[in-house]
Scaffold this motif. Structure first.
Motif, short mmCIF file in Angstrom:
data_model
loop_
_atom_site.label_atom_id
_atom_site.label_comp_id
_atom_site.label_asym_id
_atom_site.label_seq_id
_atom_site.Cartn_x
_atom_site.Cartn_y
_atom_site.Cartn_z
N VAL A 82 3.58 -1.50 1.70
CA VAL A 82 5.01 -1.25 1.81
C VAL A 82 5.54 -0.06 1.05
O VAL A 82 6.23 0.71 1.45
CB VAL A 82 5.79 -2.61 1.45
CG1 VAL A 82 7.26 -2.36 1.61
CG2 VAL A 82 5.66 -3.54 2.61
N ASP A 83 5.03 -0.17 -0.30
CA ASP A 83 5.39 0.83 -1.32
C ASP A 83 4.84 2.19 -1.03
O ASP A 83 5.23 3.39 -1.60
CB ASP A 83 5.03 0.61 -2.52
CG ASP A 83 5.77 -0.54 -3.25
OD1 ASP A 83 6.88 -0.96 -2.68
OD2 ASP A 83 5.36 -1.62 -4.13
N ASP A 84 3.82 2.51 -0.28
CA ASP A 84 3.34 3.44 0.19
C ASP A 84 3.67 3.88 1.51
O ASP A 84 2.86 4.95 2.24
CB ASP A 84 1.52 3.44 0.12
CG ASP A 84 1.32 3.21 -1.24
OD1 ASP A 84 1.82 3.68 -2.33
OD2 ASP A 84 0.03 2.54 -1.54
N GLY A 85 4.51 3.39 2.30
CA GLY A 85 4.88 4.03 3.56
C GLY A 85 4.98 3.16 4.80
O GLY A 85 5.31 3.57 5.83
N ARG A 86 4.23 2.06 4.75
CA ARG A 86 4.30 1.03 5.78
C ARG A 86 3.44 1.70 7.15
O ARG A 86 2.40 2.30 6.90
CB ARG A 86 5.78 0.71 6.18
CG ARG A 86 6.39 0.02 5.13
CD ARG A 86 7.97 0.01 5.48
NE ARG A 86 8.46 -0.94 6.41
CZ ARG A 86 9.48 -1.09 7.17
NH1 ARG A 86 10.28 -0.33 6.68
NH2 ARG A 86 9.88 -1.59 8.17
N GLY A 87 3.95 1.55 8.31
CA GLY A 87 3.27 2.17 9.61
C GLY A 87 3.50 3.58 9.63
O GLY A 87 4.73 3.94 10.10
#
Length: 301
Positions: free
Chosen positions: A55-60
Motif C-alpha cells: 500500500v505504501d509503495d503504490g498498490r496496483g
C-alpha cells in the motif's frame, strides 16, 4: 428448482502441482501478481492480470496483457499503467472479444483521493494493441457504491456481468463487498439487476462475496467466488462455490473449497476456462513469505 451440481464434478484448485505463470519483481507481503482474466481464442490462452505493490509503495500499479506459453510462463503483449488511467490503483481486469472480433479490456480503477472505484473500457484490434487513449467509463458506481473486478461474458444471450460492489457509507469499512448482476445490449451501457451473491451473517464469507468466474454445468450457473469473514482477511480471501441462476446464486457448503496453507491463506480470483478436452483454473495464491503468485492447474473434462 436449482439443478444438482456436485463439488466432485468441479475443477476445484488444490495448489498441488500447479504451474507458476508469473511472479512479482520483488518478494514479501504486498508484492503480488494475479487477479487474472483469461480468454481462450483459437486454442491460445490470453491473460490479463494486475501487478501490485504494498500500500505504501503504490498498490496496483499496472495491468499486463499476455499470451500464456504452452509450458507455462507468459509472453507479454502490452501493459497499461495506473497513471495513464488517472487511477490511484488498478485491480482485476476483464478481457473479452466482441461479436465483431474487436478486443475489449475492462479496467478496475481507483478514483484518486477517494474510496470509490469505477470500471473503464479500452478497445483494440488485437490483444497487443491496448492503450489508454479513447478510454470510457462503463460502470461508474456512484457516491454510495464502488464498482470493480467485473466478470463479463458475451454470447448469443447477450452481455452479462457480475460486478463486485463496495458500500461507501462507512469510510472505515469499505472492504465489505457483494456481487451485483448486470446485463447489457452492447457491453457499454449496463442495467443493474440486483445482488446475485451477498454475504450472510455467521457464514465464513460474512464480510464479502466477490464472484471471480462463471461457468455452466448440468444446466446451472456455477460461480467461483472470493469470500472473507472479517476485515483482517482483506487481501487473503479464500475460494467458495455458489450455484443457481445468473441473478441468484446460492452458496454450496459451509466452508471455503480452496485456500493456501499457513499464515497467508489467499487462494483468490479463481478463473476457469475450458479447452476442448480439459479445463484450466488460473488463480492468485499466497506464499509462505507473503508474496502472491499467479498459478494454473489443469483438470480433465
Amino acid at each position: 428448482m436449482t439443478p444438482t451440481v456436485s463439488l466432485i464434478d468441479l475443477p476445484i484448485p488444490r495448489n498441488a502441482g500447479a504451474q507458476t505463470i508469473a511472479v512479482p519483481p520483488e518478494r514479501g507481503p504486498g508484492h503480488w501478481v494475479g487477479a487474472p482474466s483469461v480468454l481462450v481464442r483459437d486454442g491460445v490462452h490470453y491473460i490479463a492480470f494486475r501487478r501490485r505493490w504494498p500500500v505504501d509503495d503504490g498498490r496496483g500499479g499496472d495491468v499486463i496483457v499476455a499470451r500464456v506459453a504452452s509450458g507455462g510462463g507468459i509472453i507479454e503483449l502490452c501493459r497499461i499503467d495506473k497513471m495513464s488511467m488517472d487511477a490511484e490503483s488498478l485491480e482485476r481486469p476483464a478481457l473479452v472479444v466482441d461479436s465483431s472480433g474487436r478486443w475489449r479490456l475492462y479496467l478496475s480503477c481507483a478514483t484518486i483521493g477517494t474510496r470509490h472505484w469505477r470500471v473503464e473500457l479500452v478497445e483494440a484490434g488485437s490483444p497487443a494493441g491496448f492503450v489508454a487513449t479513447g478510454r470510457r467509463v462503463v460502470m461508474p458506481g456512484d457516491a454510495r457504491t464502488a464498482m470493480k473486478d467485473p466478470v463479463i461474458t458475451h454470447d448469443e444471450r447477450g452481455w452479462r456481468a457480475w460486478i463486485c460492489c463496495h458500500p461507501l457509507d462507512d469510510p472505515n469499512a469499505t472492504d465489505r463487498m457483494w456481487t451485483e448482476y448486470a446485463t447489457s445490449d452492447d457491453g457499454l451501457n449496463w442495467t443493474l439487476r440486483g445482488p446475485a451473491l451477498e454475504p450472510a451473517p455467521g457464514r465464513w464469507d460474512q464480510r464479502g462475496t466477490r464472484v471471480t468466474s462463471i461457468l455452466e454445468r448440468h444446466g446451472a450457473v456455477v460461480a467461483f467466488y472470493d469470500g472473507r469473514a472479517d476485515v483482517d482477511e482483506n487481501w487473503e480471501e479464500r475460494t467458495g462455490v455458489a450455484v443457481g441462476q445468473p441473478g441468484h446464486l446460492e452458496v454450496m457448503g459451509d466452508a471455503p473449497v480452496a485456500q493456501a496453507p499457513g499464515r497467508y491463506p489467499a487462494l483468490r480470483y479463481a478463473t476457469v476456462v475450458d479447452d476442448p478436452d480439459r479445463t484450466a483454473v488460473y488463480y492468485e495464491v499466497g506464499c509462505a513469505d507473503g508474496t502472491h503468485e499467479l498459478r494454473r492447474e489443469w483438470f480433465a473434462r
